[in-house]
Design a protein around this motif. Structure first.
Motif, PDB file in Angstrom:
ATOM      1  N   PHE A  93      -6.721  -5.963  -7.806  1.00  9.24           N
ATOM      2  CA  PHE A  93      -7.457  -7.075  -8.429  1.00  9.24           C
ATOM      3  C   PHE A  93      -8.632  -6.562  -9.273  1.00  9.24           C
ATOM      4  N   LEU A 141       4.058  -7.717   3.204  1.00  9.18           N
ATOM      5  CA  LEU A 141       2.907  -7.876   2.309  1.00  9.18           C
ATOM      6  C   LEU A 141       1.711  -8.485   3.042  1.00  9.18           C
ATOM      7  N   ARG A 200      -3.774  -4.960   7.275  1.00  7.27           N
ATOM      8  CA  ARG A 200      -3.660  -3.633   7.856  1.00  7.27           C
ATOM      9  C   ARG A 200      -4.996  -3.035   8.260  1.00  7.27           C
ATOM     10  N   HIS A 201      -6.024  -3.330   7.483  1.00  3.28           N
ATOM     11  CA  HIS A 201      -7.311  -2.684   7.749  1.00  3.28           C
ATOM     12  C   HIS A 201      -8.221  -3.565   8.594  1.00  3.28           C
ATOM     13  N   PHE A 247      -7.122 -10.263  -2.406  1.00  5.55           N
ATOM     14  CA  PHE A 247      -5.866  -9.518  -2.247  1.00  5.55           C
ATOM     15  C   PHE A 247      -4.788 -10.246  -3.051  1.00  5.55           C
ATOM     16  N   MET A 248      -4.024  -9.500  -3.839  1.00  9.17           N
ATOM     17  CA  MET A 248      -3.030 -10.136  -4.715  1.00  9.17           C
ATOM     18  C   MET A 248      -1.709 -10.403  -3.980  1.00  9.17           C
ATOM     19  N   THR A 249      -1.776 -10.624  -2.699  1.00 10.47           N
ATOM     20  CA  THR A 249      -0.593 -10.736  -1.831  1.00 10.47           C
ATOM     21  C   THR A 249       0.432 -11.749  -2.335  1.00 10.47           C
ATOM     22  N   SER A 287      -6.840  -1.941   1.074  1.00 11.63           N
ATOM     23  CA  SER A 287      -5.439  -2.009   0.641  1.00 11.63           C
ATOM     24  C   SER A 287      -5.308  -2.004  -0.876  1.00 11.63           C
ATOM     25  N   GLU A 322      -2.083   5.545  -4.959  1.00  7.87           N
ATOM     26  CA  GLU A 322      -1.579   4.943  -3.722  1.00  7.87           C
ATOM     27  C   GLU A 322      -0.340   5.700  -3.231  1.00  7.87           C
ATOM     28  N   HIS A 351      -1.138   9.379   1.112  1.00  8.00           N
ATOM     29  CA  HIS A 351      -0.887   9.929   2.436  1.00  8.00           C
ATOM     30  C   HIS A 351      -0.477  11.394   2.379  1.00  8.00           C
ATOM     31  N   GLY A 399       2.152   5.515   5.990  1.00 10.16           N
ATOM     32  CA  GLY A 399       2.840   5.491   4.710  1.00 10.16           C
ATOM     33  C   GLY A 399       2.384   4.310   3.882  1.00 10.16           C
ATOM     34  N   SER A 400       2.829   4.337   2.630  1.00 10.89           N
ATOM     35  CA  SER A 400       2.337   3.347   1.665  1.00 10.89           C
ATOM     36  C   SER A 400       3.251   2.136   1.579  1.00 10.89           C
ATOM     37  N   VAL A 401       2.644   0.997   1.257  1.00 16.93           N
ATOM     38  CA  VAL A 401       3.426  -0.220   1.011  1.00 16.93           C
ATOM     39  C   VAL A 401       4.393  -0.011  -0.157  1.00 16.93           C
ATOM     40  N   LEU A 402       4.072   0.885  -1.103  1.00 17.06           N
ATOM     41  CA  LEU A 402       4.987   1.153  -2.223  1.00 17.06           C
ATOM     42  C   LEU A 402       6.302   1.731  -1.717  1.00 17.06           C
ATOM     43  N   GLN A 407       6.237  -3.108  10.504  1.00 15.83           N
ATOM     44  CA  GLN A 407       6.556  -1.985   9.624  1.00 15.83           C
ATOM     45  C   GLN A 407       5.359  -1.647   8.743  1.00 15.83           C
ATOM     46  N   GLN A 418       2.811   0.787  10.088  1.00 20.42           N
ATOM     47  CA  GLN A 418       3.164   2.185  10.270  1.00 20.42           C
ATOM     48  C   GLN A 418       2.514   3.031   9.179  1.00 20.42           C
ATOM     49  N   LEU A 463      -3.417  -3.895  -2.373  1.00 25.92           N
ATOM     50  CA  LEU A 463      -3.352  -5.308  -2.779  1.00 25.92           C
ATOM     51  C   LEU A 463      -4.725  -5.814  -3.204  1.00 25.92           C
ATOM     52  N   HIS A 464      -5.776  -5.235  -2.622  1.00 31.13           N
ATOM     53  CA  HIS A 464      -7.142  -5.543  -3.064  1.00 31.13           C
ATOM     54  C   HIS A 464      -7.531  -4.703  -4.284  1.00 31.13           C
ATOM     55  N   PHE A 508       9.357   5.427  -3.502  1.00 29.19           N
ATOM     56  CA  PHE A 508       8.163   4.612  -3.756  1.00 29.19           C
ATOM     57  C   PHE A 508       8.421   3.784  -5.017  1.00 29.19           C
ATOM     58  N   MET A 509       8.116   2.483  -4.962  1.00 29.39           N
ATOM     59  CA  MET A 509       8.438   1.606  -6.097  1.00 29.39           C
ATOM     60  C   MET A 509       7.326   1.622  -7.151  1.00 29.39           C
ATOM     61  N   THR A 510       6.636   2.741  -7.282  1.00 26.82           N
ATOM     62  CA  THR A 510       5.448   2.860  -8.119  1.00 26.82           C
ATOM     63  C   THR A 510       5.675   2.419  -9.563  1.00 26.82           C
ATOM     64  N   GLN A 536     -13.452 -10.351  -0.564  1.00 30.50           N
ATOM     65  CA  GLN A 536     -12.439  -9.479  -1.159  1.00 30.50           C
ATOM     66  C   GLN A 536     -11.195 -10.286  -1.503  1.00 30.50           C
ATOM     67  N   GLU A 556       0.362  -5.811   5.156  1.00 26.63           N
ATOM     68  CA  GLU A 556      -0.440  -4.857   4.373  1.00 26.63           C
ATOM     69  C   GLU A 556      -1.846  -5.420   4.139  1.00 26.63           C
ATOM     70  N   GLU A 557      -1.933  -6.715   3.853  1.00 26.80           N
ATOM     71  CA  GLU A 557      -3.258  -7.337   3.656  1.00 26.80           C
ATOM     72  C   GLU A 557      -4.103  -7.219   4.937  1.00 26.80           C
TER      73      GLU A 557
END
Lengths: 299, 299
Positions: free
Chosen positions: A216, B240, B246-247, B168-170, A210, A243, A247, B209-212, B204, B207, A212-213, A168-170, B166, B243-244
């Motif tokens: 902010f 990215l 995703r929901h 998103f910092m995409t 997300s 984050e 999971h 799991g986390s975007v991180l 991807q 799926q 990403l939200h 994870f790139m945390t 909302q 991920e934005e």
């Protein structure tokens, strides 16, 4: 190869270089640290840097040197192919890359294929010796280990072998967001760690939507003066670590997760995991020498 | 205030300054653009920069000037408090900040409180006039609008008023990851956009799991030569944007989502939304003048 040979254990990372001379039972006799990570070494100069800094130790009769970390990467001393998982001491020992046969070897990193549809690969370099060192020092041969950091690792160990892991790139995302993004502009990075605010961030990250939200909000909570500039880094840290943990569930971890890393980071992960009711135990980061010693004894 | 007065419409952003002189029916008579975003203007100099660049237009009898964008931020000409949602033309008109009464006004941005437990605030500045402009040019007064960009906005409009949105910092996260992170080191940013690879990234991101974690695959897929350096930016972009999205679900959007932004970005969002079976329509970004014209007519 027996552990009675003098072992020189080296951890050669991206930004630092550490070495230890170990005794017959693995105890540290002497250690050295230099700001000579692989990024500071011009191509072709690795052997001479090594000789300059550790040549005296290598003069001991029968000295064996094992080098782990980014020295085995494409940008390092010599590229050492990843050892595929499942992998334990035996597999690592088979995949050593001998720079001087029987005398100096690079320890390979590990690779695995993800459980996703594309079997996306994952990799580590250096953490594997910490993991095996920690297992060596504990009474468990199956566990989930978490190594927080720039690239945090979640590692499954079964029967003494790493079967699967995820990066994870945390830590890197935290650094980028706080130093280079618009969020950094309203943030006081000198602010002391605020546990309550950190856990607010963890809670927020578990809500729907997300990251990403959620990120902010670090800006808007500052704009609306709900959080002070000094509190924002703790909130951002909680959002990102939350984050990473999002999971994970308590039911997936009947045994405590083992945390290994710096004191500051393992504190944060312990707080977040306890908050999410996932049991954990914290270990120090210093299992590298134990891992290399065990590897030398086993190979 | 009627639309028969000459309207000078200004969009004063962070990095650029654009203006248009509009005719009685809202048509653009003349436009200008300068690299004089608010970051280039020293405090106290906004009025003189404005006079220098648009003073001639303001000499027309009865001229009215509306300025939207970051000129109303704390770092701009004068801080203009956000207009709270729900907000339509009437609310925006009431919250104009008059720099010269009846003659030059700053248009406020919008704020809203999130539906999460903490009612986390969200904000926009500048996008609101694009949104109202687009509604003005369409036959719908209720819609979901998406404005992709550095800070992508998802906006709910009901009965001609923005009820919720909302951020998103995409776009900013894409820029940071490709320019400042370890992922950038193996990436060829000049690589042409690759639609198939982009959609692999979108898949991807859906799926578990986390975007991180998913982000790290940009490194490993390169290391394992599954993707070329030129393909990696498309994959990262898919991860990215995916991920934005995703929901979002098709069932949440019985009516097509309206996309407004640059051609390159709306193409990517259109591909991703269609891939996820969410209906969408694309509009150009150029609704700013229509929005300011409608605001001048309404206030």
């Amino acid at each position: 190869m027996s552990s009675t040979r003098p072992l020189i254990a080296i951890d050669w990372g991206t930004s630092s270089l550490r070495g230890a001379r170990l005794g017959a039972s693995g105890q540290v006799l002497e250690s050295r640290e230099f700001p000579r990570g692989i990024l500071t070494v011009p191509p072709g100069q690795f052997e001479s840097v090594f000789q300059e800094l550790f040549g005296d130790w290598m003069q001991a009769p029968g000295a064996l040197c094992l080098i782990s970390g980014m020295a085995g990467s494409r940008q390092g001393w010599q590229e050492t192919p990843y050892c595929p998982c499942p992998a334990g001491f035996a597999e690592l020992g088979q995949h050593l890359l001998w720079l001087q046969p029987g005398r100096i070897a690079l320890v390979p990193g590990l690779s695995c294929l993800g459980a996703d549809a594309l079997n996306t690969p994952d990799v580590m370099r250096g953490e594997e010796v910490q993991i095996f060192g920690a297992l060596q020092m504990s009474d468990r041969d199956s566990a989930t280990l978490v190594l927080p950091g720039t690239h945090s690792k979640w590692v499954q160990v079964q029967g003494g072998r790493v079967t699967q892991f995820q990066t994870f790139m945390t830590g890197e995302v935290f650094a980028l967001m706080s130093q280079h993004s618009i969020l950094g502009k309203t943030m006081d990075l000198q602010g002391a760690f605020d546990e309550a605010i950190f856990l607010q961030g963890v809670d927020q990250s578990q809500q729907s939507g997300s990251v990403l939200h959620h990120l902010f909000a670090v800006r808007t909570l500052g704009l609306f003066e709900r959080l002070s500039a000094a509190q924002l880094p703790s909130y951002l840290s909680g959002l990102l670590i939350g984050e990473e943990l999002r999971h994970q569930t308590a039911s997936a971890h009947p045994e405590p997760v083992i945390l290994m890393g710096s004191e500051a980071l393992t504190l944060r992960y312990t707080l977040a995991l306890q908050h999410l009711r996932i049991p954990c135990q914290s270990r120090g980061a210093e299992a590298t020498w134990a891992g290399l010693f065990a590897l030398a004894s086993a190979c």
